[in-house]
Write a protein that holds these residues in place. Structure first.
Motif, PDB file in Angstrom:
ATOM      1  N   UNK A  85      19.710 -27.350   3.594  1.00 52.43           N
ATOM      2  CA  UNK A  85      20.705 -27.751   4.578  1.00 52.43           C
ATOM      3  C   UNK A  85      21.980 -26.959   4.416  1.00 52.43           C
ATOM      4  N   UNK A  86      22.158 -26.394   3.207  1.00 53.64           N
ATOM      5  CA  UNK A  86      23.337 -25.568   2.951  1.00 53.64           C
ATOM      6  C   UNK A  86      22.984 -24.239   2.288  1.00 53.64           C
ATOM      7  N   UNK A  87      21.792 -24.153   1.664  1.00 52.77           N
ATOM      8  CA  UNK A  87      21.424 -22.919   0.959  1.00 52.77           C
ATOM      9  C   UNK A  87      19.912 -22.847   0.787  1.00 52.77           C
ATOM     10  N   UNK A  88      19.419 -21.610   0.582  1.00 53.02           N
ATOM     11  CA  UNK A  88      18.023 -21.391   0.225  1.00 53.02           C
ATOM     12  C   UNK A  88      17.890 -21.501  -1.287  1.00 53.02           C
ATOM     13  N   UNK A  89      16.951 -22.333  -1.743  1.00 50.25           N
ATOM     14  CA  UNK A  89      16.710 -22.479  -3.176  1.00 50.25           C
ATOM     15  C   UNK A  89      15.248 -22.155  -3.470  1.00 50.25           C
ATOM     16  N   UNK A  90      14.987 -21.647  -4.661  1.00 42.58           N
ATOM     17  CA  UNK A  90      13.626 -21.298  -5.055  1.00 42.58           C
ATOM     18  C   UNK A  90      12.808 -22.567  -5.279  1.00 42.58           C
ATOM     19  N   UNK A  91      11.675 -22.640  -4.594  1.00 40.54           N
ATOM     20  CA  UNK A  91      10.771 -23.783  -4.713  1.00 40.54           C
ATOM     21  C   UNK A  91       9.587 -23.440  -5.622  1.00 40.54           C
ATOM     22  N   UNK A  92       9.011 -22.256  -5.445  1.00 47.12           N
ATOM     23  CA  UNK A  92       7.915 -21.749  -6.279  1.00 47.12           C
ATOM     24  C   UNK A  92       8.112 -20.248  -6.421  1.00 47.12           C
ATOM     25  N   UNK A 143       0.837  -1.173   0.000  1.00 51.06           N
ATOM     26  CA  UNK A 143       0.000   0.000   0.000  1.00 51.06           C
ATOM     27  C   UNK A 143       0.889   1.247   0.000  1.00 51.06           C
ATOM     28  N   UNK A 144       0.480   2.252  -0.773  1.00 46.99           N
ATOM     29  CA  UNK A 144       1.198   3.519  -0.815  1.00 46.99           C
ATOM     30  C   UNK A 144       0.256   4.641  -0.386  1.00 46.99           C
ATOM     31  N   UNK A 145       0.811   5.795  -0.072  1.00 50.87           N
ATOM     32  CA  UNK A 145      -0.005   6.921   0.381  1.00 50.87           C
ATOM     33  C   UNK A 145      -0.861   7.500  -0.740  1.00 50.87           C
ATOM     34  N   UNK A 146      -0.338   7.490  -1.957  1.00 50.89           N
ATOM     35  CA  UNK A 146      -1.077   8.004  -3.109  1.00 50.89           C
ATOM     36  C   UNK A 146      -1.061   6.969  -4.226  1.00 50.89           C
ATOM     37  N   UNK A 147      -1.935   7.146  -5.195  1.00 50.88           N
ATOM     38  CA  UNK A 147      -2.003   6.204  -6.312  1.00 50.88           C
ATOM     39  C   UNK A 147      -0.714   6.239  -7.118  1.00 50.88           C
ATOM     40  N   UNK A 148      -0.221   5.070  -7.457  1.00 53.64           N
ATOM     41  CA  UNK A 148       0.982   4.927  -8.257  1.00 53.64           C
ATOM     42  C   UNK A 148       0.600   4.545  -9.682  1.00 53.64           C
ATOM     43  N   UNK A 149       1.469   4.888 -10.623  1.00 52.21           N
ATOM     44  CA  UNK A 149       1.245   4.461 -11.999  1.00 52.21           C
ATOM     45  C   UNK A 149       1.309   2.938 -12.092  1.00 52.21           C
ATOM     46  N   UNK A 150       2.287   2.349 -11.375  1.00 53.26           N
ATOM     47  CA  UNK A 150       2.423   0.889 -11.329  1.00 53.26           C
ATOM     48  C   UNK A 150       2.881   0.448  -9.946  1.00 53.26           C
ATOM     49  N   UNK A 151       2.243  -0.582  -9.430  1.00 55.29           N
ATOM     50  CA  UNK A 151       2.700  -1.291  -8.240  1.00 55.29           C
ATOM     51  C   UNK A 151       2.935  -2.736  -8.658  1.00 55.29           C
ATOM     52  N   UNK A 152       4.036  -3.314  -8.205  1.00 56.47           N
ATOM     53  CA  UNK A 152       4.287  -4.715  -8.544  1.00 56.47           C
ATOM     54  C   UNK A 152       4.999  -5.427  -7.406  1.00 56.47           C
ATOM     55  N   UNK A 153       4.829  -6.742  -7.383  1.00 57.55           N
ATOM     56  CA  UNK A 153       5.540  -7.570  -6.416  1.00 57.55           C
ATOM     57  C   UNK A 153       5.956  -8.864  -7.111  1.00 57.55           C
ATOM     58  N   UNK A 154       7.202  -9.235  -6.895  1.00 59.20           N
ATOM     59  CA  UNK A 154       7.732 -10.515  -7.336  1.00 59.20           C
ATOM     60  C   UNK A 154       8.109 -11.264  -6.068  1.00 59.20           C
ATOM     61  N   UNK A 155       7.579 -12.467  -5.907  1.00 62.38           N
ATOM     62  CA  UNK A 155       7.856 -13.192  -4.674  1.00 62.38           C
ATOM     63  C   UNK A 155       8.104 -14.668  -4.964  1.00 62.38           C
ATOM     64  N   UNK A 156       8.870 -15.265  -4.066  1.00 62.45           N
ATOM     65  CA  UNK A 156       9.233 -16.667  -4.241  1.00 62.45           C
ATOM     66  C   UNK A 156       9.215 -17.392  -2.910  1.00 62.45           C
ATOM     67  N   UNK A 157       8.785 -18.618  -2.969  1.00 62.06           N
ATOM     68  CA  UNK A 157       8.860 -19.510  -1.826  1.00 62.06           C
ATOM     69  C   UNK A 157      10.193 -20.228  -1.915  1.00 62.06           C
ATOM     70  N   UNK A 158      10.984 -20.125  -0.863  1.00 60.19           N
ATOM     71  CA  UNK A 158      12.306 -20.745  -0.852  1.00 60.19           C
ATOM     72  C   UNK A 158      12.354 -21.872   0.171  1.00 60.19           C
ATOM     73  N   UNK A 159      13.104 -22.912  -0.152  1.00 58.85           N
ATOM     74  CA  UNK A 159      13.260 -24.076   0.724  1.00 58.85           C
ATOM     75  C   UNK A 159      14.721 -24.220   1.117  1.00 58.85           C
ATOM     76  N   UNK A 160      14.959 -24.521   2.390  1.00 59.88           N
ATOM     77  CA  UNK A 160      16.315 -24.691   2.891  1.00 59.88           C
ATOM     78  C   UNK A 160      16.787 -26.121   2.597  1.00 59.88           C
TER      79      UNK A 160
END
Length: 79
Positions: free
Chosen positions: A20-27, A1-18
């Motif tokens: 045992x040695x590193x976080x890797x992208x699962x989804x 959420x922003x205080x005023x309207x934006x031309x574009x809002x976006x989110x890129x997100x990933x589910x990561x799994x551990x």
């Protein structure tokens, strides 16, 4: 959420799994909206039990001249 309207809002997100040695992208997923101050993004993912998971997300707001980006990392959850 922003205080005023934006031309574009976006989110890129990933589910990561551990591994045992590193976080890797699962989804991964993304969502965006235009001319608004609110962006809702949801995902329904099935996980494999016995692993630690977290979500990392990159949020971007663009008002037509300036872009602001922030990164967030959730807490870790064992399923």
């Amino acid at each position: 959420m922003t205080y005023t309207a934006m031309k574009t809002l976006s989110v890129d997100y990933r589910l990561e799994r551990w591994t045992g040695t590193a976080w890797v992208t699962f989804k991964m997923s993304s969502n965006n909206a235009t001319n608004t101050n609110l962006l809702n993004a949801t995902s329904d993912w099935t996980v494999m039990p016995g692993y630690y998971y977290r979500v990392t997300s990159i949020h971007t707001a663009y008002d037509g001249s300036t872009t602001e980006t922030s990164k967030h990392v959730s807490g870790t959850v064992l399923f």
